[in-house]
Design an enzyme around this catalytic site. Structure first.
Site, PDB file in Angstrom:
ATOM      1  N   HIS A 256      48.861  38.707  45.653  1.00 44.45           N
ATOM      2  CA  HIS A 256      47.508  38.478  46.161  1.00 44.45           C
ATOM      3  C   HIS A 256      46.820  39.769  46.573  1.00 44.45           C
ATOM      4  CE1 HIS A 256      44.500  35.575  47.052  1.00 44.45           C
ATOM      5  NE2 HIS A 256      45.332  34.585  47.298  1.00 44.45           N
TER       6      HIS A 256
ATOM      7  N   ASP B 128      42.272  38.067  43.662  1.00 44.59           N
ATOM      8  CA  ASP B 128      42.089  36.815  44.393  1.00 44.59           C
ATOM      9  C   ASP B 128      42.365  35.632  43.475  1.00 44.59           C
ATOM     10  OD1 ASP B 128      41.341  38.166  46.738  1.00 44.59           O
ATOM     11  OD2 ASP B 128      39.260  38.330  46.040  1.00 44.59           O
TER      12      ASP B 128
END
Length: 474
Positions: A445, A449
């Protein structure tokens, strides 16, 4: 004139610092030629044969099978000049993972004379490393192996003693201590200059048995000793609160240990997330069948999925990257070196297809086949197992539908593919039986995104459902 040369475990490359002896290919007394493989070792990357750069008579071997040796530790000694057939100059070819220029000659056993004379002139005497005892006859100093070599065995602690190798009378004593969790570093040997004898190890076992209420032979006493790794003595282990005394202990070493270290690091450092989608793979299966019906080399399903991956990474390059933690930078990579998970008898390995983005389906199929065969044979080189930028994990071959795999550190993402099975599916407005697969993407992450990860996975699913989408990138 006979000269005894020592051959040490060479630099293994790729940051590897140790290797486990899997199988000796020569015995003490054998004649070896230059570049002849003398031992098979397993590193954290692969299993390889190590060639000896000297030709002559093997006079000593250091380390039993199953023993771990650090880089630079002695492997064996060779008496150069003891045999006119084998006395040659050193080749220098000792790099693990690379072949030698000449096929090994047939080994010839050097038989001692009826009076026990050695092949060299006069009885040979050698020093026992680390013992400080001067010299011993060669038959005592070597035996099957050199017991006092600076090695780390299965159950011994990794750090070496600050004062050098542990002097042990024989490999049998070392094995007895290892099998019963006795830390030799904590023993004061009763032999000359602190040499550890069999009686010293048995005394520890008897003491432990007396404290735990076990009686009988040293073998019976040994049953009371926890089978630990030897970081503490057997006596201390028996007193440790909550110590586990049952079950079977399997050391995390070699490939399994390397996998454990990498997965643990991945979990510690990478904030991963997973998204998944079901896709209708019916058209992809038909397209593959049509390709293979035209003749020529067969195209594998894994190759088609890899081609889809490289096309998706061209559209979403964020996922073909790595994170430089110290510099606090995301490094976006220009080439796709595609790793794929391969299960072998020695555990899970991840071979890497170099330049996957520049290969067509036939080339990918051939490279997958080559690397898979090498993985099963245990002949992958360190270069075959490093440098990946993205991993394709086809866990569907195990009969499972979905998974949330751990990212192969230091990569940023992994695509998982489940099994393709017939399922009810709404196709063109009607309920039909279609070939359905579950796709999952586990991603770092930090590099992107959910929108980027979702876009990548949706593009992969679209290519699976409509292979014609790939025509844009061919």
């Amino acid at each position: 004139m006979t000269q005894v040369l020592e051959f040490r475990l060479p630099d293994l490359g790729e940051g590897l610092t140790e290797a486990e002896i899997v199988r000796w290919l020569v015995q003490v007394g054998d004649v070896v030629t230059v570049d002849q493989p003398v031992v098979e070792v397993e590193t954290a990357k692969a299993m390889v044969e190590v060639p000896c750069p000297y030709g002559g008579v093997v006079t000593a071997r250091f380390g039993e099978e199953g023993t771990e040796l650090p880089v630079g530790a002695p492997l064996l000694t060779v008496a150069v000049g003891a045999s006119t057939e084998a006395a040659e100059e050193s080749s220098g070819n000792v790099l693990v993972g690379y072949g030698t220029s000449a096929a090994p000659a047939r080994r010839r056993r050097v038989r001692p004379s009826p009076h026990g004379a050695r092949p060299a002139d006069g009885p040979r005497r050698e020093a026992v490393p680390g013992s400080g005892r001067g010299t011993l006859p060669a038959e005592e100093a070597t035996g099957a192996t050199a017991a006092a070599a600076p090695v780390r065995t299965r159950r011994e602690a990794a750090p070496a003693r600050s004062d050098g190798p542990i002097p042990v009378i024989s490999p049998l004593v070392r094995r007895l201590a290892r099998d019963h969790g006795v830390d030799l570093r904590q023993l004061a040997g009763s032999g000359p200059d602190g040499l550890i004898m069999r009686a010293d190890v048995e005394d520890v076992l008897r003491t432990t048995a007396a404290r735990t209420g076990t009686t009988g032979t040293p073998e019976a006493a040994a049953a009371a000793v926890p089978q630990g790794r030897g970081a503490v003595t057997a006596e201390a282990a028996s007193q440790a609160p909550g110590a586990v005394t049952g079950g079977t202990r399997i050391p995390l070493r070699g490939v399994r240990g390397a996998v454990a270290d990498k997965l643990s690091r991945s979990r510690r450092e990478i904030p991963d997330a997973t998204c998944w989608v079901d896709a209708d793979a019916t058209e992809l299966m038909r397209a593959r069948a049509a390709m293979n019906a035209t003749g020529g080399p067969k195209v594998s399903l894994l190759a088609l999925l890899a081609r889809i991956c490289t096309a998706a990474l061209a559209r979403f390059p964020e996922l073909n990257s790595t994170v430089d933690v110290e510099a606090r930078e995301i490094v976006r990579l220009d080439q796709v070196h595609l790793g794929f998970a391969a299960q072998t008898e020695r555990g899970l390995v991840v071979p890497v297809v170099r330049g996957a983005h520049a290969r067509d389906a036939e080339s990918l199929t051939a490279e997958f086949a080559r690397l898979t065969e090498a993985a099963r044979a245990g002949t992958l080189t360190p270069g075959d197992l490093t440098g990946g930028t993205f991993t394709l994990n086809n866990y569907g071959v195990f009969g499972v539908d979905g998974s949330t795999p751990i990212i192969n550190h230091p990569e940023a993402a992994m695509l998982g593919v489940g099994r393709i099975v017939p399922r009810p599916w709404v196709h063109e407005g009607e309920l039909a039986v279609r070939q359905v697969v579950q796709l999952s993407l586990t991603f770092d992450h930090r590099v992107c995104d959910g929108g980027t990860a979702g876009g990548f996975l949706r593009y992969v699913a679209d290519c699976v459902e409509q292979p014609a989408v790939l025509l844009r990138t061919l």
